[in-house]
Design a protein around this motif. Sequence first.
Motif, mmCIF file in Angstrom:
data_model
loop_
_atom_site.group_PDB
_atom_site.id
_atom_site.type_symbol
_atom_site.label_atom_id
_atom_site.label_comp_id
_atom_site.label_asym_id
_atom_site.label_seq_id
_atom_site.Cartn_x
_atom_site.Cartn_y
_atom_site.Cartn_z
ATOM 1 N N ARG A 1 -3.234 -6.753 -7.946
ATOM 2 C CA ARG A 1 -2.379 -6.060 -7.125
ATOM 3 C C ARG A 1 -2.309 -4.768 -6.546
ATOM 4 N NH1 ARG A 1 2.657 -4.856 -10.872
ATOM 5 N NH2 ARG A 1 1.233 -2.974 -11.270
ATOM 6 N N ASP A 2 -3.081 -3.982 -7.541
ATOM 7 C CA ASP A 2 -3.262 -2.691 -6.990
ATOM 8 C C ASP A 2 -4.087 -2.467 -5.939
ATOM 9 O OD1 ASP A 2 -1.771 -1.467 -8.797
ATOM 10 O OD2 ASP A 2 -3.095 -0.766 -10.189
ATOM 11 N N THR A 3 -5.172 -3.163 -5.697
ATOM 12 C CA THR A 3 -6.248 -3.497 -4.807
ATOM 13 C C THR A 3 -5.484 -3.781 -3.512
ATOM 14 O OG1 THR A 3 -8.078 -3.824 -6.253
ATOM 15 C CG2 THR A 3 -8.170 -4.277 -3.999
ATOM 16 N N LEU A 4 -4.736 -4.539 -3.437
ATOM 17 C CA LEU A 4 -3.886 -5.098 -2.258
ATOM 18 C C LEU A 4 -3.064 -4.194 -1.806
ATOM 19 C CD1 LEU A 4 -3.134 -8.823 -2.910
ATOM 20 C CD2 LEU A 4 -4.985 -8.025 -1.477
ATOM 21 N N ILE A 5 -2.382 -3.534 -2.510
ATOM 22 C CA ILE A 5 -1.292 -2.783 -2.202
ATOM 23 C C ILE A 5 -2.078 -1.295 -1.442
ATOM 24 C CG2 ILE A 5 0.571 -1.053 -2.940
ATOM 25 C CD1 ILE A 5 1.478 -3.165 -5.184
ATOM 26 N N MET A 6 -2.992 -0.771 -2.381
ATOM 27 C CA MET A 6 -3.685 0.295 -1.801
ATOM 28 C C MET A 6 -4.336 0.109 -0.481
ATOM 29 S SD MET A 6 -2.929 2.721 -3.993
ATOM 30 C CE MET A 6 -1.549 2.312 -5.226
ATOM 31 N N VAL B 1 -3.752 2.073 3.331
ATOM 32 C CA VAL B 1 -4.806 2.440 4.041
ATOM 33 C C VAL B 1 -4.784 1.981 5.426
ATOM 34 C CG1 VAL B 1 -7.359 2.638 4.452
ATOM 35 C CG2 VAL B 1 -6.274 3.142 2.001
ATOM 36 N N MET B 2 -4.496 0.707 5.529
ATOM 37 C CA MET B 2 -4.411 0.346 6.872
ATOM 38 C C MET B 2 -3.034 0.601 7.596
ATOM 39 S SD MET B 2 -5.614 -3.946 6.579
ATOM 40 C CE MET B 2 -4.370 -4.420 5.296
ATOM 41 N N ALA B 3 -1.981 0.846 6.958
ATOM 42 C CA ALA B 3 -0.909 1.197 7.457
ATOM 43 C C ALA B 3 -1.043 2.870 7.968
ATOM 44 C CB ALA B 3 0.553 1.306 6.475
ATOM 45 N N MET C 1 -13.979 5.199 8.840
ATOM 46 C CA MET C 1 -12.593 5.669 8.660
ATOM 47 C C MET C 1 -11.709 5.016 7.442
ATOM 48 S SD MET C 1 -11.491 6.471 12.626
ATOM 49 C CE MET C 1 -9.925 7.302 12.100
ATOM 50 N N PHE C 2 -12.058 3.602 7.465
ATOM 51 C CA PHE C 2 -11.402 2.965 6.201
ATOM 52 C C PHE C 2 -11.702 3.142 4.817
ATOM 53 C CE2 PHE C 2 -11.455 -1.008 3.623
ATOM 54 C CZ PHE C 2 -10.151 -1.166 3.681
ATOM 55 N N LEU C 3 -13.227 3.235 4.757
ATOM 56 C CA LEU C 3 -13.918 3.613 3.552
ATOM 57 C C LEU C 3 -13.445 5.163 2.922
ATOM 58 C CD1 LEU C 3 -17.356 2.078 3.732
ATOM 59 C CD2 LEU C 3 -15.451 1.519 2.268
ATOM 60 N N ILE C 4 -13.437 6.014 3.962
ATOM 61 C CA ILE C 4 -13.255 7.573 3.585
ATOM 62 C C ILE C 4 -11.783 7.397 3.218
ATOM 63 C CG2 ILE C 4 -12.461 8.418 5.716
ATOM 64 C CD1 ILE C 4 -14.257 10.743 5.199
ATOM 65 N N LEU C 5 -10.564 6.825 3.699
ATOM 66 C CA LEU C 5 -9.339 6.964 3.531
ATOM 67 C C LEU C 5 -9.107 6.208 1.997
ATOM 68 C CD1 LEU C 5 -7.089 6.433 6.336
ATOM 69 C CD2 LEU C 5 -7.262 8.267 4.880
ATOM 70 N N CYS C 6 -10.022 5.283 1.812
ATOM 71 C CA CYS C 6 -9.921 4.570 0.543
ATOM 72 C C CYS C 6 -10.300 5.382 -0.591
ATOM 73 C CB CYS C 6 -10.942 3.010 0.741
ATOM 74 S SG CYS C 6 -10.343 1.638 1.567
ATOM 75 N N ASN C 7 -11.581 6.020 -0.246
ATOM 76 C CA ASN C 7 -11.927 7.072 -1.393
ATOM 77 C C ASN C 7 -11.186 7.975 -1.681
ATOM 78 O OD1 ASN C 7 -13.951 5.138 -1.500
ATOM 79 N ND2 ASN C 7 -15.382 6.387 -0.382
ATOM 80 N N TRP C 8 -10.386 8.790 -0.501
ATOM 81 C CA TRP C 8 -9.497 9.881 -0.728
ATOM 82 C C TRP C 8 -8.265 9.423 -1.282
ATOM 83 C CZ3 TRP C 8 -10.280 12.749 4.769
ATOM 84 C CH2 TRP C 8 -11.447 13.393 4.624
ATOM 85 N N LEU C 9 -7.864 8.206 -1.457
ATOM 86 C CA LEU C 9 -6.645 7.785 -1.743
ATOM 87 C C LEU C 9 -6.267 8.378 -3.323
ATOM 88 C CD1 LEU C 9 -4.433 6.278 -0.033
ATOM 89 C CD2 LEU C 9 -5.078 4.391 -1.405
ATOM 90 N N GLY C 10 -7.379 8.301 -4.089
ATOM 91 C CA GLY C 10 -7.144 8.619 -5.391
ATOM 92 C C GLY C 10 -6.807 10.103 -5.858
#
Length: 224
Positions: A23-28, A32-34, A90-99
């Motif tokens: 669930r967490d992976t899908l929501i996060m 990021v896509m939004a 851009m997708f990966l850097i946003l994923c990594n920064w989300l934390g």
Amino acid sequence: MEDLTSIPQWTLQLFGMNLVFNRDTLIMTWIVMAILILFGFLATRKKGILPNPFQVVAELFVGGFHDLTRDALDEKMAKKYFPLICSLFMFLILCNWLGVFPKLSEPTKDLNTPLSLGILGFVIAHYSGIKAKGFKKYAKEYCEPMFFMAPLNIIGEIAKVVSISFRLYGNILGGAIIILVVSHLIYSILLPPLLICFFSLFVGTIQAFVFTMLTLVYISVQVK
């Protein structure tokens, strides 16, 4: 430590199969896509000679990754592949920064995310190789320098996917574990935030760039 062992899940029954989603992976990932869609809208909404801050950032990303892709491939292929390479970074850097943000976590902390992107890069690289060289020449390269080396060459190609996927996953998960352990052992208001900034921003940026550049190199090796 329960944060690392408990995985919130969504279960879906489909054609007699029990599908389980993190669930967490899908929501996060949706977050990021939004953010990327909103950023693209704001950057292209009012393009002009005097650009807005979003357009400036977008032009930096597009110009920088177009040059990198052109250096690795050529001008013609750069036009074809740089949107993929720029979007991937851009997708990966946003994923990594989300934390960095409270209550949010990195989708790349789940192996499914980097492994899916690694398989995507693998498929694109080899499809591009077959398209550029033809299947006969592409298959012949696996039999070099001798035909009995083909199994080792195939294993080597599969190892590339495992390598880039586990490198990204290991670094992001490792950073999350260190932050969690230090936060439980040391009651400090400075050290945990500094560790979060170091692992999420610094290490996350480097790992996103490494993953993107390796994908570009794999495509370059296959098409040349």
